[in-house]
Design a protein around this motif. Structure first.
Motif, mmCIF file in Angstrom:
data_model
loop_
_atom_site.group_PDB
_atom_site.id
_atom_site.type_symbol
_atom_site.label_atom_id
_atom_site.label_comp_id
_atom_site.label_asym_id
_atom_site.label_seq_id
_atom_site.Cartn_x
_atom_site.Cartn_y
_atom_site.Cartn_z
ATOM 1 N N ALA A 1 1.287 6.070 -6.220
ATOM 2 C CA ALA A 1 -0.110 5.845 -6.571
ATOM 3 C C ALA A 1 -0.198 5.108 -7.899
ATOM 4 O O ALA A 1 0.723 5.158 -8.723
ATOM 5 C CB ALA A 1 -0.853 7.170 -6.663
ATOM 6 N N ALA A 2 -1.317 4.413 -8.089
ATOM 7 C CA ALA A 2 -1.600 3.720 -9.347
ATOM 8 C C ALA A 2 -3.091 3.829 -9.617
ATOM 9 O O ALA A 2 -3.904 3.946 -8.693
ATOM 10 C CB ALA A 2 -1.176 2.253 -9.271
ATOM 11 N N LEU A 3 -3.437 3.791 -10.893
ATOM 12 C CA LEU A 3 -4.829 3.905 -11.310
ATOM 13 C C LEU A 3 -5.254 2.614 -11.989
ATOM 14 O O LEU A 3 -4.586 2.141 -12.915
ATOM 15 C CB LEU A 3 -4.996 5.081 -12.282
ATOM 16 N N GLY A 4 -6.360 2.023 -11.514
ATOM 17 C CA GLY A 4 -6.850 0.792 -12.120
ATOM 18 C C GLY A 4 -8.003 0.227 -11.326
ATOM 19 O O GLY A 4 -8.251 0.625 -10.179
ATOM 20 N N ALA A 5 -8.743 -0.703 -11.925
ATOM 21 C CA ALA A 5 -9.902 -1.335 -11.284
ATOM 22 C C ALA A 5 -10.894 -0.295 -10.796
ATOM 23 O O ALA A 5 -11.517 -0.459 -9.732
ATOM 24 C CB ALA A 5 -9.456 -2.255 -10.144
ATOM 25 N N GLY A 6 -11.020 0.795 -11.537
ATOM 26 C CA GLY A 6 -11.980 1.831 -11.211
ATOM 27 C C GLY A 6 -11.634 2.681 -10.011
ATOM 28 O O GLY A 6 -12.490 3.405 -9.495
ATOM 29 N N THR B 1 -0.053 4.071 -1.751
ATOM 30 C CA THR B 1 0.708 3.485 -0.645
ATOM 31 C C THR B 1 1.108 4.585 0.327
ATOM 32 O O THR B 1 1.301 5.739 -0.062
ATOM 33 C CB THR B 1 1.971 2.776 -1.146
ATOM 34 N N SER B 2 1.253 4.236 1.604
ATOM 35 C CA SER B 2 1.690 5.212 2.602
ATOM 36 C C SER B 2 2.619 4.546 3.599
ATOM 37 O O SER B 2 2.650 3.314 3.733
ATOM 38 C CB SER B 2 0.494 5.845 3.321
ATOM 39 N N THR B 3 3.372 5.364 4.318
ATOM 40 C CA THR B 3 4.431 4.864 5.191
ATOM 41 C C THR B 3 3.904 4.129 6.417
ATOM 42 O O THR B 3 4.683 3.500 7.131
ATOM 43 C CB THR B 3 5.329 6.018 5.653
ATOM 44 N N ASN B 4 2.608 4.202 6.692
ATOM 45 C CA ASN B 4 2.069 3.489 7.851
ATOM 46 C C ASN B 4 1.675 2.052 7.527
ATOM 47 O O ASN B 4 0.950 1.408 8.285
ATOM 48 C CB ASN B 4 0.870 4.247 8.448
ATOM 49 N N GLY B 5 2.146 1.543 6.391
ATOM 50 C CA GLY B 5 1.959 0.136 6.065
ATOM 51 C C GLY B 5 0.627 -0.215 5.454
ATOM 52 O O GLY B 5 0.221 -1.377 5.490
ATOM 53 N N VAL B 6 -0.050 0.764 4.866
ATOM 54 C CA VAL B 6 -1.364 0.489 4.283
ATOM 55 C C VAL B 6 -1.433 0.999 2.846
ATOM 56 O O VAL B 6 -0.646 1.847 2.418
ATOM 57 C CB VAL B 6 -2.509 1.123 5.107
#
Length: 199
Positions: A18-23, A28-33
Motif C-alpha cells: 500500500a501507499a498513501l498519496g493524492a488524497g 496492490t493485489s494479486t488479481n492484477g489490480v
C-alpha cells in the motif's frame, strides 16, 4: 491511532502493498489490480487494472507507480483519471520500487540491476549494477538504498552520479529498508532482525 483499535476493514482482494498519496490509499493485489481507497469514507472509489501481479507501489511526481512482478513492467497511473497512462518495459521481473523528487527507481529478484526512470519521459535513463534479488528500495534526496536478498547486503547509490558508493553487510535475507531522520533501518527475513545504519 488514539485508541489503537481497528475502525474499518476494506475488501481489496489479496493485498500485497500500500501507499498513501493524492488524497487516497492505494493497494496492490494479486488479481492484477490497484484499489484506490478514500480514507474519509473507507470506500474503494476506483479499481485499476495494471497487469501481471503488482507488487510494490509508490507515489511520486504526481503519479502512482506500480512494479508488476510477472509482466516485467512498471505502470504509471494518473490519479486525476485513474487510468494507466504509461507502461514501461524493464526486461525483468520487478519487486522493489521507490520514488524521489525527480526519478523512479526499480529493481527485481531476477536481475542484479537497479533501474532509474525519468518521469518526464517515462524512459529508463540509467542501469546500475547492484546485488541480485532486490526486495527493498528507499529513495532519499542524496542517496538511494537497495537491498540484495541473496548476499546479505545493502547498497548505497549516489543519485547525482548513478554510482554505487558503499555496500553494507546486514542480516540474512534483507527485505524492507526505511529512511529515518538520521538513520537507516533494514528488516531481514531469515535472521529476523532489524539493522540500524548511520550513513
Amino acid at each position: 491511532p488514539q485508541t489503537n483499535e481497528i475502525v474499518a476493514t476494506i475488501e481489496v482482494g489479496q493485498g500485497l502493498n500500500a501507499a498513501l498519496g493524492a488524497g487516497s490509499v492505494w493497494v496492490t493485489s494479486t488479481n492484477g489490480v490497484v484499489s484506490r481507497i478514500d480514507p474519509g469514507t473507507n470506500q474503494v472509489i476506483a479499481t485499476i487494472t495494471v497487469g501481471g501481479i503488482p507488487s510494490q507501489i509508490a507515489i511520486a511526481n504526481d503519479a502512482v507507480w506500480v512494479a508488476n512482478r510477472e509482466s516485467t513492467s512498471v505502470s504509471r497511473i494518473d490519479p486525476q483519471t485513474n487510468q494507466v497512462v504509461a507502461s514501461i518495459d524493464v526486461g525483468f521481473s520487478t519487486l522493489a520500487l521507490a520514488g524521489n523528487q525527480d526519478s523512479v527507481w526499480v529493481a527485481g529478484y531476477s536481475d542484479a540491476t537497479l533501474l532509474r526512470i525519468d518521469p518526464q519521459t517515462n524512459q529508463v535513463v540509467a542501469r546500475i549494477p547492484v546485488g541480485v534479488s532486490s526486495w527493498g528500495i528507499a529513495a532519499g534526496k542524496d542517496a538511494v538504498w537497495v537491498t540484495s536478498n541473496s548476499n546479505k547486503t545493502l547498497w548505497r547509490i549516489d543519485p547525482h552520479t548513478n554510482q554505487v558508493v558503499a555496500v553494507y553487510e546486514v542480516g540474512l535475507g534483507p527485505l524492507g529498508v526505511g529512511i529515518g531522520e538520521d538513520d537507516l533501518w533494514v528488516a531481514t527475513s531469515f535472521d529476523q532482525t532489524v539493522s540500524r545504519i548511520k550513513p
